[in-house]
Write an enzyme that holds these catalytic residues in place. Structure first.
Site, PDB file in Angstrom:
ATOM      1  CB  SER A   1      -1.744   3.016  -4.345  1.00 56.46           C
ATOM      2  OG  SER A   1      -2.552   4.092  -3.359  1.00 56.46           O
ATOM      3  CG  ASP A   2      -8.038   1.997  -3.285  1.00 58.63           C
ATOM      4  OD1 ASP A   2      -7.681   0.881  -4.644  1.00 58.63           O
ATOM      5  OD2 ASP A   2      -8.404   1.300  -2.695  1.00 58.63           O
TER       6      ASP A   2
ATOM      7  CG  ASP B   1      -2.427   1.585   6.252  1.00 58.37           C
ATOM      8  OD1 ASP B   1      -2.715   1.474   5.340  1.00 58.37           O
ATOM      9  OD2 ASP B   1      -2.575   2.856   7.188  1.00 58.37           O
TER      10      ASP B   1
ATOM     11  CD  GLU C   1      -2.862   8.623   0.310  1.00 55.89           C
ATOM     12  OE1 GLU C   1      -3.204   9.132   0.653  1.00 55.89           O
ATOM     13  OE2 GLU C   1      -3.259   7.823  -1.037  1.00 55.89           O
TER      14      GLU C   1
ATOM     15  CG  ASP D   1      -1.887   1.233   1.453  1.00 51.56           C
ATOM     16  OD1 ASP D   1      -2.541   2.145   0.069  1.00 51.56           O
ATOM     17  OD2 ASP D   1      -1.750   1.676   2.354  1.00 51.56           O
TER      18      ASP D   1
ATOM     19  CD  GLU E   1      -4.036   7.043   4.705  1.00 52.07           C
ATOM     20  OE1 GLU E   1      -4.636   7.541   4.328  1.00 52.07           O
ATOM     21  OE2 GLU E   1      -4.161   6.329   5.134  1.00 52.07           O
TER      22      GLU E   1
ATOM     23  CG  ASN F   1      -8.286   0.222   0.509  1.00 47.05           C
ATOM     24  OD1 ASN F   1      -7.491   0.342   2.180  1.00 47.05           O
ATOM     25  ND2 ASN F   1      -7.908   0.999   0.100  1.00 47.05           N
TER      26      ASN F   1
END
Length: 199
Positions: A90-91, A152, A9, A7, A15, A155
């Site tokens: 990543s989203d 973390d 962020e 991931d 973030e 998602n």
């Protein structure tokens, strides 16, 4: 062959939306995938707040320009990339990620795309695929790769739980409590050692 899926962020960089919430003084934008498991719901909520406050892509990019990777993140990523193949899954959106990828030494990232009007208003978003993190590891596995994953947030759980090895990193107490069998780490040294052991 192994591929480590990380991931972005909360794992390698702060973030983005929390930084933007602090920069604009809009606390509602602090909500992340640690708080809201439904990503579509979360993004539509964010877009509505941006519209309400007349904020667009430029303002978010201005904040992103001030963000640096988390302390130790680039060294961790460099060390990991010397050891095995690494993919950031990543989203986030390509319009957000590019300056952060530059600061991290241009690792490969799979992410999504924002829909932006000519005036800079964010009007929507296009996900790369359904359940993008889980789908990514499943397709990597279908191509003969073994995956190791870390993240973390809610998602990230799909890719973590469906990989050969999966680790929580700097996650929330709620997620750690809900998934007590997942190893959870707080430092890059711990995470690197765990990944290396799983290779």
């Amino acid at each position: 062959m192994n591929v480590v899926c990380l991931d972005l962020e909360g794992v390698l960089v702060p973030e983005i939306w929390i930084a933007f919430a602090e920069a604009t003084g809009i606390p509602e934008l602090k909500k992340t995938t640690r708080d809201e498991p439904d990503y579509d719901k979360l993004m539509n909520y964010r877009i509505a707040i941006l519209k309400e406050h007349g904020l667009g892509l430029k303002e978010i990019q201005d904040t992103i320009a001030t963000i640096d990777p988390l302390p130790g993140a680039k060294a961790f990523l460099d060390q990991l990339r010397e050891t095995t193949q690494v993919l950031i899954v990543s989203d986030t959106f390509e319009q957000f990620a590019k300056p952060l990828m530059q600061k991290l030494g241009w690792p490969t990232i799979f992410c999504n795309t924002l829909e932006v009007a000519d005036n800079g208003e964010i009007t929507g978003f296009k996900m790369r695929c359904e359940q993008s993190k889980l789908t990514t590891v499943k397709h990597l596995q279908a191509m003969g790769f073994e995956t190791i994953a870390s993240g973390d947030s809610f998602n990230d759980l799909g890719m973590i739980l469906n990989s050969k090895a999966g680790f929580l990193f700097r996650s929330t107490e709620a997620i750690k409590k809900e998934y007590p069998n997942l190893p959870a780490f707080e430092t890059y040294d711990e995470l690197f050692d765990a990944i290396k052991s799983a290779l």
